[in-house]
Motif scaffolding. Structure first.
Motif, PDB file in Angstrom:
ATOM      1  N   ARG A   1       0.827  -1.209   0.000  1.00 16.92           N
ATOM      2  CA  ARG A   1       0.000   0.000   0.000  1.00 16.92           C
ATOM      3  C   ARG A   1       0.865   1.264   0.000  1.00 16.92           C
ATOM      4  O   ARG A   1       0.446   2.294  -0.527  1.00 16.92           O
ATOM      5  CB  ARG A   1      -0.955  -0.018   1.190  1.00 16.92           C
ATOM      6  CG  ARG A   1      -2.020  -1.123   1.057  1.00 16.92           C
ATOM      7  CD  ARG A   1      -2.746  -1.382   2.362  1.00 16.92           C
ATOM      8  NE  ARG A   1      -3.350  -0.168   2.869  1.00 16.92           N
ATOM      9  CZ  ARG A   1      -4.490   0.331   2.410  1.00 16.92           C
ATOM     10  NH1 ARG A   1      -5.144  -0.296   1.471  1.00 16.92           N
ATOM     11  NH2 ARG A   1      -4.968   1.450   2.900  1.00 16.92           N
TER      12      ARG A   1
ATOM     13  N   ALA B   1       1.856   1.693  -3.514  1.00 14.58           N
ATOM     14  CA  ALA B   1       0.717   2.215  -4.274  1.00 14.58           C
ATOM     15  C   ALA B   1       0.449   3.678  -3.961  1.00 14.58           C
ATOM     16  O   ALA B   1      -0.116   4.406  -4.773  1.00 14.58           O
ATOM     17  CB  ALA B   1      -0.533   1.390  -3.959  1.00 14.58           C
TER      18      ALA B   1
ATOM     19  N   LEU C   1      -1.302   4.435  -1.153  1.00 12.30           N
ATOM     20  CA  LEU C   1      -2.505   4.473  -0.321  1.00 12.30           C
ATOM     21  C   LEU C   1      -2.158   4.767   1.131  1.00 12.30           C
ATOM     22  O   LEU C   1      -2.997   5.226   1.893  1.00 12.30           O
ATOM     23  CB  LEU C   1      -3.256   3.142  -0.425  1.00 12.30           C
ATOM     24  CG  LEU C   1      -3.838   2.846  -1.805  1.00 12.30           C
ATOM     25  CD1 LEU C   1      -4.406   1.429  -1.860  1.00 12.30           C
ATOM     26  CD2 LEU C   1      -4.907   3.856  -2.169  1.00 12.30           C
TER      27      LEU C   1
ATOM     28  N   PRO D   1      -1.312   8.594  -5.667  1.00  7.68           N
ATOM     29  CA  PRO D   1      -1.373   7.250  -6.247  1.00  7.68           C
ATOM     30  C   PRO D   1      -1.619   7.279  -7.760  1.00  7.68           C
ATOM     31  O   PRO D   1      -0.956   6.568  -8.501  1.00  7.68           O
ATOM     32  CB  PRO D   1      -2.567   6.609  -5.530  1.00  7.68           C
ATOM     33  CG  PRO D   1      -2.691   7.341  -4.257  1.00  7.68           C
ATOM     34  CD  PRO D   1      -2.170   8.729  -4.484  1.00  7.68           C
ATOM     35  N   ALA D   2      -2.543   8.124  -8.191  1.00  4.24           N
ATOM     36  CA  ALA D   2      -2.934   8.118  -9.597  1.00  4.24           C
ATOM     37  C   ALA D   2      -1.787   8.519 -10.513  1.00  4.24           C
ATOM     38  O   ALA D   2      -1.744   8.130 -11.675  1.00  4.24           O
ATOM     39  CB  ALA D   2      -4.116   9.061  -9.802  1.00  4.24           C
TER      40      ALA D   2
ATOM     41  N   ILE E   1       0.715   3.061 -11.304  1.00  3.43           N
ATOM     42  CA  ILE E   1       0.633   1.707 -10.785  1.00  3.43           C
ATOM     43  C   ILE E   1      -0.829   1.251 -10.828  1.00  3.43           C
ATOM     44  O   ILE E   1      -1.745   2.059 -10.910  1.00  3.43           O
ATOM     45  CB  ILE E   1       1.141   1.616  -9.333  1.00  3.43           C
ATOM     46  CG1 ILE E   1       0.610   2.799  -8.531  1.00  3.43           C
ATOM     47  CG2 ILE E   1       2.641   1.606  -9.254  1.00  3.43           C
ATOM     48  CD1 ILE E   1      -0.423   2.484  -7.608  1.00  3.43           C
TER      49      ILE E   1
ATOM     50  N   MET F   1      -3.516  -1.708  -8.890  1.00  4.69           N
ATOM     51  CA  MET F   1      -3.552  -2.623  -7.755  1.00  4.69           C
ATOM     52  C   MET F   1      -4.759  -3.546  -7.882  1.00  4.69           C
ATOM     53  O   MET F   1      -5.849  -3.112  -8.246  1.00  4.69           O
ATOM     54  CB  MET F   1      -3.627  -1.827  -6.454  1.00  4.69           C
ATOM     55  CG  MET F   1      -3.568  -2.683  -5.221  1.00  4.69           C
ATOM     56  SD  MET F   1      -2.812  -1.765  -3.869  1.00  4.69           S
ATOM     57  CE  MET F   1      -3.126  -2.874  -2.514  1.00  4.69           C
TER      58      MET F   1
ATOM     59  N   ARG G   1      -5.026   0.361 -18.312  1.00  7.36           N
ATOM     60  CA  ARG G   1      -4.295   1.629 -18.404  1.00  7.36           C
ATOM     61  C   ARG G   1      -2.816   1.440 -18.712  1.00  7.36           C
ATOM     62  O   ARG G   1      -2.042   2.393 -18.643  1.00  7.36           O
ATOM     63  CB  ARG G   1      -4.439   2.400 -17.091  1.00  7.36           C
ATOM     64  CG  ARG G   1      -5.821   2.985 -16.866  1.00  7.36           C
ATOM     65  CD  ARG G   1      -5.848   3.796 -15.592  1.00  7.36           C
ATOM     66  NE  ARG G   1      -5.444   2.988 -14.443  1.00  7.36           N
ATOM     67  CZ  ARG G   1      -4.496   3.312 -13.590  1.00  7.36           C
ATOM     68  NH1 ARG G   1      -3.861   4.445 -13.734  1.00  7.36           N
ATOM     69  NH2 ARG G   1      -4.190   2.518 -12.588  1.00  7.36           N
TER      70      ARG G   1
END
Ligand SMILES: Nc1ncnc2c1ncn2[C@@H]1O[C@H](COP(=O)(O)OP(=O)(O)OP(=O)(O)O)[C@@H](O)[C@H]1O
Ligand SMILES: [Mg+2]
Lengths: 350, 293
Positions: free
Chosen positions: A47, A50, A52, A72-73, A77, A79, A150
């Motif tokens: 996380r 990522a 998060l 994160p965006a 990556i 998840m 993506r």
């Protein structure tokens, strides 16, 4: 596709430090599997990669770029969650296309990409269904579809197959391996399943209590564990540990005749032998002998749990599927000394 | 044994069914019956007039006014508390300071009866010394002072505001529960996929709150159909019938003008409208069920 570097990564929740300084370099296109006991920080690490969770200290680099404070965006990556995390109010097609829809991509492009992804994952006939109308395996494929659409640089999987039944797990494991070959993407994968870890990983990372115990290829960890923890964690059923005592030039193992201390093992306090490295022999050449307590027949192989007088725990012995042995049989065992592992008092391999 | 069971089943069902019959079915069918008469409420001599009462409804200008007001009332009484309740829930769900205290404060009005809420707001709206006009006078001078409840153009909306003030807390609590029920990993997916706050709300949170919305709207509809007491307290349908609703109109015709038959006819129409709305609602419920069931 990207290289992932963690340097001195730490994480605390309140007063409790759960990640205690991780250094890890994951190569571009590598498939890395995290294993370790429950609560050791695998998910937390994933996380943090990522985005998060924020790292308390330390840095994460993707392809050399520091992304420790990046949203994160913007990390590129994807998840896949254990729970699948599908949107119940969206069809399969909308779930897969979610990321592209958020980017306000052209509709035609989205449906073309969704169709492509659905094709790879054998989801084409299911595109108009809702998640609750799918089986577990199909849901997991949708979740993977949402991740791959993506073209992310890194895939993170947190125990993605643990809610599936055994047969489906094998099938999905193969699909993930195929996907990794096809995409060539970097993948980080958390699992509790030894077989998943051994078969999927280029390298396995063994976690324990917020630290990395050892990193290496599956066979490397199996053949050359650096310490008692890794030796005991990798391999199923687990390695047998026998307490030993060195007295001068002699080595004492309970239940066994004393033997000369092997060269370089003077500091040994424990002997590790995998169940597959104990062989049934007739009484004369045996190292140990005891009585079978319990027999587990798995078809292709059988495990015997053997009570040896003087040893604190039963020994696990791997036998061929066809064996005449039964509970209460007496049994004589020879140790394959070339494969035996020796540990010193602090658990390091000698 | 079987016999014994059946006996008790009948006995135990009889009591609630009896109550339902006496307090729901009997008045319902009585209304149907009296709607076809010219009964005045106490005279034992009355006659059947067929569908005359319903014909009268068609030409009753006040009925039309009341129907329009009812529509306004219902739409506003659903939309306002629902949106305000949702907004408050979203605000208080993110960890703002004192969220717990505010939750209780916003919920409090729902514990008050409509009569008390009505009285509180009568005081707030009071033309000379009411809270609202006092504040307005402080801020803008005498210029925008207004007799909120006594003027036809503001009376209905003033009551709607009071009503929304009370009902918002209920919607808020239901939405707060709904927000807690949204799985955290779905929101994390939004974060990873790069949803803006608006996209996350519009495409994920709001749709996932659909079950809560169904409940909130159902309660709002039921409460607003029953929402007679607060109007009765605050305006009585006035001034000049400007805040009359169908329920208010029915009451006035039946108990002020003693046109019991005509009032019953209005109640029958109201009943049919309510049934239609509930029918629509159940259709919507099935749709939500298909996705979330
Ligand atoms: N949000 C949180 N707040 C407080 N403590 C947390 C939080 N998340 C995780 N922890 C703690 O951090 C430790 C590591 O948790 P983590 O979920 O990373 O373990 P894990 O290795 O994934 O375990 P498992 O194999 O059971 O999934 C645990 O002791 C857990 O209790
Ligand atoms: Mg975990």
């Amino acid at each position: 596709m990207a290289r992932v570097q963690l340097s001195d990564l730490r994480k605390s929740f309140g007063q409790v430090q759960v990640i205690k300084g991780l250094d890890l370099d994951i190569a571009d296109g590598e498939f890395v599997v995290f294993v370790g006991p429950s609560g050791c920080g695998k998910s937390t690490t994933l996380r943090i990669i990522a985005g998060l969770e924020d790292a308390t200290s330390g840095a994460i680099r993707l392809d050399g770029r520091d992304v420790t404070r990046t949203r994160p965006a913007d990390r590129g990556i994807a998840m896949v969650f254990q729970s699948y995390a599908l949107f119940p109010h969206m069809t399969v097609a909308d779930n897969i296309g979610f990321g592209l829809q958020l980017q306000k991509q052209d509709r035609a492009l989205i449906s073309r990409r969704v169709a492509e992804v659905a094709e790879t994952l054998h989801l084409t006939p299911l595109l108009t269904r809702y998640p609750r109308e799918l089986s577990g395996g199909q849901r997991q494929r949708v979740a993977i579809g949402r991740a791959i659409i993506r073209n992310p640089r890194v895939f993170l999987f947190d125990e993605p197959l643990s809610n599936l039944d055994a047969a489906l797990r094998v099938q999905m494991r193969l699909e993930i391996a195929r996907l990794h070959q096809g995409l060539g993407a970097t993948m980080v994968y958390v699992t509790h399943d030894q077989v998943e870890a051994m078969t999927l990983a280029d390298r396995i990372v063994v976690f324990n209590d917020g630290r990395i115990e050892q990193v290496g290829s599956p066979m490397d960890l199996y053949e050359h564990p650096e310490n008692r923890f890794v030796a005991g964690f990798i391999g199923a059923p687990a390695m047998n540990f026998l307490p030993v005592r060195v007295l001068g030039t002699q080595l004492e193992v309970p239940g066994m005749a004393t033997i000369p201390v092997p060269p370089g093992k003077e500091a040994a306090t424990e002997l590790g032998i995998r169940p597959e490295h104990l062989h049934v022999v007739d009484g004369l050449s045996a190292d140990l002998s005891g009585e079978v307590e319990l027999i587990e027949r798995l078809g292709a192989e059988t495990y015997a749990y053997v009570r040896v007088p003087g040893l604190p725990l039963d020994l696990t012995v791997r036998l061929p599927g066809e064996t005449a042995l039964r509970a209460r049989s007496s049994i004589a065992l020879k140790i394959d000394w070339t494969r035996a592992k020796w540990f010193n008092a602090s658990g390091r391999v000698l | 044994m079987e016999q014994h069971n059946r006996f008790w089943r009948v006995v135990l069902l009889a009591a609630p069914l009896g109550v339902f019959g006496i307090f729901v079915l009997w008045p319902l069918f009585s209304s149907f019956y009296y709607s076809l008469t010219d009964w005045n409420g106490f005279d034992p001599n009355y006659s059947f007039v067929g569908f005359d009462n319903f014909a009268k409804i068609a030409s009753d200008r006040l009925f039309l006014q009341a129907a329009i007001n009812t529509a306004i009332w219902m739409v506003a009484a659903i939309v306002l508390p629902t949106t305000l309740g949702l907004a408050l829930a979203l605000l208080l769900d993110s960890r703002v300071l004192g969220a717990r205290v505010f939750k209780s404060i916003f919920y409090l009005p729902i514990c008050l009866s409509a009569v008390i809420v009505g009285q509180i707001w009568i005081w707030i709206y009071q033309a000379d010394w009411g809270l609202l006009n006092t504040i307005i006078t402080e801020v803008t001078g005498e210029k925008y002072k207004y007799a909120w409840l006594a003027k036809p153009d503001t009376a209905l909306w003033s009551v709607i505001v009071a009503w929304s003030w009370q009902q918002t807390g209920l919607a808020m609590v239901i939405y707060l529960a709904g927000l807690t029920a949204i799985p955290g990993d779905l929101l994390e997916v939004c974060e990873i996929e790069g949803a803006t706050p608006w996209q996350r709300f519009r495409r994920v949170v709001l749709p996932l709150l659909a079950p809560s919305t169904v409940v909130v709207v159902a309660l709002s509809v039921i409460n607003s159909l029953k929402g007679f007491d607060i109007l009765y307290i605050m305006t009585g349908g006035g001034p000049f019938n400007s805040s009359d609703t169908l329920a208010m109109h029915m009451y006035n015709e039946s108990f002020k003008k003693y046109l019991m038959g005509y009032g019953a006819a209005i109640s029958v129409v109201l009943f049919l409208i309510a049934m239609a709305i509930i029918g629509l609602y159940f259709r919507q419920l099935r749709k939500v069920d298909r996705i979330y069931g």
